[in-house]
Design a protein around this motif. Structure first.
Motif, PDB file in Angstrom:
ATOM      1  N   PHE A 174       0.830  -1.203   0.000  1.00  0.00           N
ATOM      2  CA  PHE A 174       0.000   0.000   0.000  1.00  0.00           C
ATOM      3  C   PHE A 174       0.866   1.255   0.000  1.00  0.00           C
ATOM      4  CE2 PHE A 174      -2.234   3.396   2.250  1.00  0.00           C
ATOM      5  CZ  PHE A 174      -3.327   3.556   1.415  1.00  0.00           C
ATOM      6  N   SER A 175       1.945   1.239   0.765  1.00  0.00           N
ATOM      7  CA  SER A 175       2.807   2.425   0.843  1.00  0.00           C
ATOM      8  C   SER A 175       3.389   2.775  -0.526  1.00  0.00           C
ATOM      9  CB  SER A 175       3.930   2.219   1.857  1.00  0.00           C
ATOM     10  OG  SER A 175       4.736   1.117   1.489  1.00  0.00           O
ATOM     11  N   ARG A 176       3.647   1.768  -1.342  1.00  0.00           N
ATOM     12  CA  ARG A 176       4.174   2.028  -2.692  1.00  0.00           C
ATOM     13  C   ARG A 176       3.096   2.624  -3.586  1.00  0.00           C
ATOM     14  NH1 ARG A 176       7.822  -3.419  -3.503  1.00  0.00           N
ATOM     15  NH2 ARG A 176       9.502  -2.738  -2.130  1.00  0.00           N
ATOM     16  N   ILE A 177       1.885   2.082  -3.505  1.00  0.00           N
ATOM     17  CA  ILE A 177       0.783   2.605  -4.310  1.00  0.00           C
ATOM     18  C   ILE A 177       0.480   4.046  -3.897  1.00  0.00           C
ATOM     19  CG2 ILE A 177      -1.653   2.314  -4.952  1.00  0.00           C
ATOM     20  CD1 ILE A 177       0.369   0.186  -6.015  1.00  0.00           C
ATOM     21  N   GLN A 178       0.506   4.294  -2.604  1.00  0.00           N
ATOM     22  CA  GLN A 178       0.275   5.639  -2.086  1.00  0.00           C
ATOM     23  C   GLN A 178       1.339   6.605  -2.610  1.00  0.00           C
ATOM     24  OE1 GLN A 178       0.461   5.854   2.211  1.00  0.00           O
ATOM     25  NE2 GLN A 178      -1.202   7.342   2.248  1.00  0.00           N
ATOM     26  N   ALA A 179       2.602   6.193  -2.591  1.00  0.00           N
ATOM     27  CA  ALA A 179       3.688   7.047  -3.073  1.00  0.00           C
ATOM     28  C   ALA A 179       3.577   7.282  -4.576  1.00  0.00           C
ATOM     29  CB  ALA A 179       5.038   6.412  -2.729  1.00  0.00           C
ATOM     30  N   ALA A 236       0.813   7.237  -6.403  1.00  0.00           N
ATOM     31  CA  ALA A 236      -0.313   8.162  -6.606  1.00  0.00           C
ATOM     32  C   ALA A 236       0.107   9.592  -6.292  1.00  0.00           C
ATOM     33  CB  ALA A 236      -1.500   7.749  -5.747  1.00  0.00           C
ATOM     34  N   GLN A 237       0.819   9.772  -5.198  1.00  0.00           N
ATOM     35  CA  GLN A 237       1.267  11.108  -4.804  1.00  0.00           C
ATOM     36  C   GLN A 237       2.186  11.709  -5.858  1.00  0.00           C
ATOM     37  OE1 GLN A 237       3.375  11.209  -1.093  1.00  0.00           O
ATOM     38  NE2 GLN A 237       3.830  13.379  -1.250  1.00  0.00           N
ATOM     39  N   SER A 253      -5.417  10.638  -7.124  1.00  0.00           N
ATOM     40  CA  SER A 253      -6.007  10.085  -5.905  1.00  0.00           C
ATOM     41  C   SER A 253      -5.751   8.576  -5.897  1.00  0.00           C
ATOM     42  CB  SER A 253      -7.514  10.343  -5.862  1.00  0.00           C
ATOM     43  OG  SER A 253      -8.177   9.551  -6.831  1.00  0.00           O
ATOM     44  N   LEU A 254      -5.827   7.978  -4.727  1.00  0.00           N
ATOM     45  CA  LEU A 254      -5.681   6.526  -4.639  1.00  0.00           C
ATOM     46  C   LEU A 254      -6.794   5.816  -5.406  1.00  0.00           C
ATOM     47  CD1 LEU A 254      -4.575   6.071  -0.946  1.00  0.00           C
ATOM     48  CD2 LEU A 254      -3.242   5.553  -2.984  1.00  0.00           C
ATOM     49  N   ASP A 255      -8.020   6.348  -5.325  1.00  0.00           N
ATOM     50  CA  ASP A 255      -9.136   5.752  -6.065  1.00  0.00           C
ATOM     51  C   ASP A 255      -8.856   5.735  -7.560  1.00  0.00           C
ATOM     52  OD1 ASP A 255     -10.676   5.216  -3.856  1.00  0.00           O
ATOM     53  OD2 ASP A 255     -12.012   6.936  -4.117  1.00  0.00           O
TER      54      ASP A 255
END
Length: 84
Positions: free
Chosen positions: A45-50, A52-53, A58-60
């Motif tokens: 999740f932390s990779r997907i969050q980074a 996206a950022q 957005s994460l969605d």
């Protein structure tokens, strides 16, 4: 469209190389390639969050391909659709 395909599409639209995005999120280019090729089927999740950022999403939108609702459209009480 898979998560990896969405990442690649967004990265290329923003003219960011795979190596540059990998550097920005703190992974190897090989790991970034494996995420984009869907060889890592459940990335952290932390990779997907980074990702996206750094892509300004957005994460969605990144995870599900969901566009945010228009600002003038009120949110209903319907449950949100969960991406698969």
């Amino acid at each position: 469209m898979t998560l990896g395909e969405r990442i690649r599409q967004e990265r290329e639209q923003r003219d960011i190389s795979q190596a540059e995005l990998a550097r920005r999120i703190g992974v190897s280019k090989n790991t970034m390639n494996m995420i984009e090729e869907s060889k890592i089927t459940d990335p952290r999740f932390s990779r997907i969050q980074a990702i996206a950022q750094h892509l300004g999403m957005s994460l969605d939108a990144l995870a599900c391909g969901a566009a945010p609702p228009p600002p003038d459209k009120p949110r209903g009480r319907k449950p949100r659709k969960v991406c698969v």
